[in-house]
Design a protein around this motif. Structure first.
Motif, PDB file in Angstrom:
ATOM      1  N   PRO A 421     -14.196  38.570 -18.666  1.00  0.00           N
ATOM      2  CA  PRO A 421     -12.739  38.702 -18.571  1.00  0.00           C
ATOM      3  C   PRO A 421     -12.128  38.811 -19.971  1.00  0.00           C
ATOM      4  CG  PRO A 421     -13.356  36.387 -18.364  1.00  0.00           C
ATOM      5  CD  PRO A 421     -14.627  37.151 -18.651  1.00  0.00           C
ATOM      6  N   ARG A 425      -3.873  39.629 -15.556  1.00  0.00           N
ATOM      7  CA  ARG A 425      -3.710  38.680 -14.450  1.00  0.00           C
ATOM      8  C   ARG A 425      -4.463  39.094 -13.209  1.00  0.00           C
ATOM      9  NH1 ARG A 425       1.613  36.237 -15.801  1.00  0.00           N
ATOM     10  NH2 ARG A 425       1.924  35.735 -13.605  1.00  0.00           N
ATOM     11  N   ARG A 426      -5.028  40.301 -13.220  1.00  0.00           N
ATOM     12  CA  ARG A 426      -5.765  40.759 -12.030  1.00  0.00           C
ATOM     13  C   ARG A 426      -7.151  41.208 -12.434  1.00  0.00           C
ATOM     14  NH1 ARG A 426      -3.171  45.505  -8.941  1.00  0.00           N
ATOM     15  NH2 ARG A 426      -4.941  45.218  -7.550  1.00  0.00           N
ATOM     16  N   PHE A 429      -9.689  41.885 -15.032  1.00  0.00           N
ATOM     17  CA  PHE A 429      -9.268  41.137 -16.224  1.00  0.00           C
ATOM     18  C   PHE A 429      -9.632  41.852 -17.537  1.00  0.00           C
ATOM     19  CE2 PHE A 429     -10.185  37.744 -12.995  1.00  0.00           C
ATOM     20  CZ  PHE A 429      -8.853  37.500 -12.669  1.00  0.00           C
ATOM     21  N   GLU A 435      -5.941  47.764 -14.220  1.00  0.00           N
ATOM     22  CA  GLU A 435      -5.755  46.543 -13.419  1.00  0.00           C
ATOM     23  C   GLU A 435      -6.157  46.838 -11.995  1.00  0.00           C
ATOM     24  OE1 GLU A 435      -2.318  44.236 -12.895  1.00  0.00           O
ATOM     25  OE2 GLU A 435      -2.106  43.768 -15.005  1.00  0.00           O
ATOM     26  N   ASP A 445     -11.394  34.576  -9.316  1.00  0.00           N
ATOM     27  CA  ASP A 445      -9.979  34.634  -9.709  1.00  0.00           C
ATOM     28  C   ASP A 445      -9.679  33.682 -10.868  1.00  0.00           C
ATOM     29  OD1 ASP A 445      -9.526  36.483  -7.784  1.00  0.00           O
ATOM     30  OD2 ASP A 445      -8.782  35.040  -6.290  1.00  0.00           O
ATOM     31  N   GLN A 448      -9.098  34.407 -14.788  1.00  0.00           N
ATOM     32  CA  GLN A 448      -7.858  34.829 -15.469  1.00  0.00           C
ATOM     33  C   GLN A 448      -7.571  33.893 -16.655  1.00  0.00           C
ATOM     34  OE1 GLN A 448      -4.339  34.991 -12.937  1.00  0.00           O
ATOM     35  NE2 GLN A 448      -3.035  34.761 -14.724  1.00  0.00           N
ATOM     36  N   SER A 451      -9.957  34.306 -19.935  1.00  0.00           N
ATOM     37  CA  SER A 451     -10.098  35.578 -20.656  1.00  0.00           C
ATOM     38  C   SER A 451      -9.920  35.373 -22.165  1.00  0.00           C
ATOM     39  CB  SER A 451      -9.080  36.595 -20.145  1.00  0.00           C
ATOM     40  OG  SER A 451      -7.788  36.267 -20.620  1.00  0.00           O
TER      41      SER A 451
END
Ligand code: NOJ
Length: 551
Positions: A421, A425-426, A429, A435, A445, A448, A451
């Motif tokens: 990442p 935010r998606r 990453f 995105e 998830d 995020q 990263s």
């Protein structure tokens, strides 16, 4: 509070350091999962090149790339069909050339992977060997043999593949060929002069392009005991690295590395090096690959497989330094790579069922211990972000052949290969340009918040901690290269040692116990893996914490 120290990386274009590899911090890039430049969900060379400034800012000395050669990807590129070509999924030869140049311009050296034990079953030599049939001279470049039993229906011997199942596959004309890994990875026969000649030429091909060295895949496997004798029992894979087997660590491999050392030495400028991936039963056996006219380094897998335990770590550190000093080679230290469960998860106890916070705390402490030891250290991409193993991958996205061959028994390698990442935010990453775009393995998830962008500038983040650690290591005269440490008296569960260099002395203290401990303060705090409490002449080290001191 941890202390912030900045130090510039080696100036781009500055004169090459002699024996740069003796204390180098080498960062492993797994090309599939580092950065995706073209948005197809798979990492690639232009993606890596664009992200090289991250490695410069991190403060590493060199980058090692796992294979990106032309390959059907039966074993994620460790099945090479053409050793001189870049697989189109990763880019072109021009991209490889550009990557080397850009890395050099940033002051980073570049190490490529070489895979000499086996190739792909789509390699031209193997295809030719299949076409020409039994008795054809080209078959001698591999281990083709008739089977046992009345109709040759049994494999020539009882060897097992590292990925599970027999190490032999029968072809249509009735002969069997040896593959210590997947059936799509036939082993070369290193008794054949053409194999030697081919790899000399491949080494020169990449050296001519400017590469600074090689990581030698399965360096212990090239030579098999003469006559390919039976082992006599099953369950060989479980015992790998713990017992002698006739296909690993045979004395004959050393002549090959003497030959390769001469080739590496032909090249001027900064020394070109080779590091052995040699899973030997002992660190002493690994040191044999590093005698003065052989390879430069070997991965210290005994260190990697040691638990978070003071006595066990002290013993392996001592054994490693003794063994490596005996051949005047630098010790190496490594905690993670693309084949093992990430250490933030290993140290949490169990494969993902442990306490993640404890895992990360120990991982940071373990990193600081590793970087304090004399010699060279290997980092695996994502450990600087504190990434855990991804343990929840659905079976249908997995690609590791070990998972399928071993019926899940050893199928843990996809979990450490999930794309990095970088930002946003998606998912993915910032791994790819868009995105919501694809990534060949899904990221959790929660990544995020892990990263590169999310951690940059946060003084408590693991990324900023790694940056500080590498900057201090570069700046302090008693860190980096060297041969010895001096153990200091310490309570049970604590490691403390001193290193002395030109113009400075350094102490490292590690509390491996589960409780905070108040210890004498040996000097000025340089860096700590967790917040330490100041006290008069004493310092409180929380559980699982390493501290560096100028002393
Ligand atoms: C070691 C590599 O690190 C691993 O990923 C690969 O599967 C085997 N060698 C076979 O090449």
């Amino acid at each position: 509070m941890t202390q912030n120290v900045t130090a510039a990386p080696a100036a781009p274009g500055s004169a090459p350091a002699p024996q740069w590899w003796r204390d180098a911090v080498i960062y492993q890039v797994y090309p599939r999962s580092f950065a995706d430049g073209n948005g197809d969900g798979m990492g690639d060379l232009p993606g890596i090149a664009a992200r090289l400034p991250h490695l410069r800012d991190l403060g590493v000395d060199a980058v090692w790339l796992s294979p990106f050669y032309a390959s059907p990807q039966a074993d994620a590129g460790y099945d090479v069909a053409d050793y001189r070509a870049v697989d189109p999924m990763f880019g072109t030869l021009t991209d490889a050339d550009a990557l080397i140049r850009e890395a050099h311009a940033l002051g980073l050296r570049v190490i490529f992977d070489i895979v000499p034990n086996h190739c792909s079953d789509r390699h031209e030599w193997f295809l030719q060997a299949l076409r020409e049939g039994p008795g054809a001279p080209v078959r001698d470049r591999f281990h083709f043999l008739p089977g046992k039993g009345p109709d040759g229906e049994l494999p020539p011997n009882d060897w097992e593949s590292v990925f599970g199942g027999p190490a032999w596959t029968r072809v249509e004309d009735g002969e069997w060929y040896l593959h210590l890994f997947a059936p799509e990875q036939p082993d070369f026969n290193w008794d054949h002069p053409a194999v030697h000649e081919e790899f000399r030429s491949v080494l020169r091909f990449w050296l001519d392009l400017g590469v600074d060295g090689f990581r030698v895949d399965v360096a212990h496997g090239l030579v098999k005991a003469s006559g390919l004798p039976d082992i006599g029992h099953g369950e060989q894979v479980k015992l790998l690295g713990k017992q002698e087997v006739p296909y690993f660590d045979q004395d004959g491999v050393h002549a090959i590395y003497r030959d390769w050392r001469r080739i590496l030495a032909e090249y001027g400028g900064a020394e070109r090096i080779a590091v052995a991936e040699a899973w030997t039963p002992t660190v002493e056996r690994s040191a044999r690959y590093l005698r003065h006219d052989e390879l430069h380094q070997a991965f210290n897998f005994e260190y990697l497989t040691t638990d978070w335990d003071a006595a066990a770590l002290r013993a392996v550190i001592d054994r490693s330094l003794t063994a490596m000093n005996a051949v005047d080679a630098p010790a190496t230290w490594v905690l993670s790579n693309h084949d093992v469960v990430r250490h933030a998860t290993r140290f949490a106890d169990g494969d993902g069922d442990g306490d993640a916070a404890r895992g990360l705390r120990r991982a940071r402490a373990a990193t600081l211990l590793m970087l304090a030891l004399p010699g060279s250290a290997y980092l695996y991409q994502g450990e600087e972000l504190g990434l855990p193993e991804v343990t929840e991958l659905p079976d249908e996205v997995r690609q590791d052949p070990a998972f399928f061959r071993g019926a899940g028994q050893d199928g843990t390698r996809d979990g450490c290969r999930v794309p990095l990442p970088w930002s946003g935010r998606r998912a993915p990453f910032g791994f790819g340009p868009a995105e919501g775009g694809p990534s060949w393995l899904p990221q959790p998830d929660s990544w995020q918040g892990l990263s590169v962008a999310a951690q940059t500038g946060d003084p408590d983040s693991t990324l900023e901690f790694y940056r500080r650690a590498l900057a201090v290591r570069r700046a302090h005269p008693a860190l980096g290269a060297g041969r010895d440490i001096v153990w200091l008296p310490s309570p049970e569960g604590v490691l403390a040692f001193r290193r002395t260099g030109r113009g400075g002395s350094f102490v490292c203290t590690v509390n491996l116990t589960a409780s905070p401990l108040s210890l004498p303060t040996p000097g000025t705090l340089l860096l700590a893996s967790a917040d330490v409490g100041p006290g008069a002449g004493r310092t409180v080290l929380p559980a699982d914490t390493t501290v560096w001191w100028a002393a």
